[in-house]
Design an enzyme around this catalytic site. Sequence first.
Site, PDB file in Angstrom:
ATOM      1  N   GLU A  40      65.123  34.257  50.298  1.00  0.00           N
ATOM      2  CA  GLU A  40      65.947  33.047  50.313  1.00  0.00           C
ATOM      3  C   GLU A  40      66.999  33.077  49.204  1.00  0.00           C
ATOM      4  O   GLU A  40      66.693  33.377  48.047  1.00  0.00           O
ATOM      5  CB  GLU A  40      65.043  31.828  50.126  1.00  0.00           C
ATOM      6  CG  GLU A  40      65.778  30.503  50.058  1.00  0.00           C
ATOM      7  CD  GLU A  40      64.880  29.349  49.650  1.00  0.00           C
ATOM      8  OE1 GLU A  40      65.138  28.212  50.094  1.00  0.00           O
ATOM      9  OE2 GLU A  40      63.917  29.573  48.882  1.00  0.00           O
ATOM     10  N   LYS A 111      67.672  25.473  57.085  1.00  0.00           N
ATOM     11  CA  LYS A 111      66.369  25.049  56.560  1.00  0.00           C
ATOM     12  C   LYS A 111      66.143  23.557  56.828  1.00  0.00           C
ATOM     13  O   LYS A 111      66.974  22.711  56.485  1.00  0.00           O
ATOM     14  CB  LYS A 111      66.320  25.335  55.062  1.00  0.00           C
ATOM     15  CG  LYS A 111      64.999  25.063  54.378  1.00  0.00           C
ATOM     16  CD  LYS A 111      65.101  25.472  52.911  1.00  0.00           C
ATOM     17  CE  LYS A 111      63.818  25.251  52.155  1.00  0.00           C
ATOM     18  NZ  LYS A 111      63.958  25.650  50.724  1.00  0.00           N
ATOM     19  N   CYS A 146      60.996  29.158  52.856  1.00  0.00           N
ATOM     20  CA  CYS A 146      60.389  28.679  51.615  1.00  0.00           C
ATOM     21  C   CYS A 146      59.566  27.403  51.806  1.00  0.00           C
ATOM     22  O   CYS A 146      58.462  27.440  52.343  1.00  0.00           O
ATOM     23  CB  CYS A 146      61.471  28.519  50.558  1.00  0.00           C
ATOM     24  SG  CYS A 146      60.831  28.494  48.850  1.00  0.00           S
TER      25      CYS A 146
END
Length: 262
Positions: A40, A111, A146
Amino acid sequence: MRASLIQVGVDQQEPVNSRRERVASRVRSQADADLVVLPELWPVGAFAFDAFEEVAEALDGPTHQAMSAAARDAGVWLHAGSVIERDADGVLYNTSLVYSPDGERAAHYRKIHRFGFDKGEATLLGAGTEPVTVALPDTTLGLATCYDLRFPELFRQLVDAGAQTLVVPAGWPARRRAHWSLLARARAVENQTYVLACGTGGTHAGVEQAGHSVIVDPWGEVLAEAGPDEEIISAELDPELVGKVRHSFPVLRDRVLGLPTP
């Protein structure tokens, strides 16, 4: 199917363009792999919030150009981690990029779960709204990033959409490394999928990174794991194993709650 995870060390003293060139070289070194995964926000650092505005780029920006060329040169599928994307309306997103072996962008994923508890990423970036899967010749990838790892309902949706391999680039802090390792294995076991969880090494923006990128099989067995610093790990994935595990131990068949609407 061979998968390689490149755990990039992010040093903010290194110019971003230099890091792009260095990472592209490392991708090219994995030409014997079928799938390569990056972490990321490796161009900037996941906790370098003050730099997000400065380094934000369009989907076809400099990171795209470098990673597209690297995937093409290596002849690999490349999950290029994520970048700070600036949309045409000016909104910033934490956006993952996936490339085919011919260098074409096959998918991007914004995300969904932004970390920060009303500060940092949670206030600076827009949120994605749609789960994303990518069909490869031997497997279907489900994309997450994440903090997404803490939300099992996302992964159930990815599995319902056909995912057999879950890919999770991250910039996970060292102080919660135990959670990183536990959750990566949990997502593999509960969804009966491979999990490729690729983090960053070193320290950036004053936050020590967990490292310990990991490749987990559908039984929850760790096939390869990195240490805390920059490192490449690889493992052979059996594309047929997911189906065999789901057939021999059919827990997904016994789901009752949260099933997709017919």
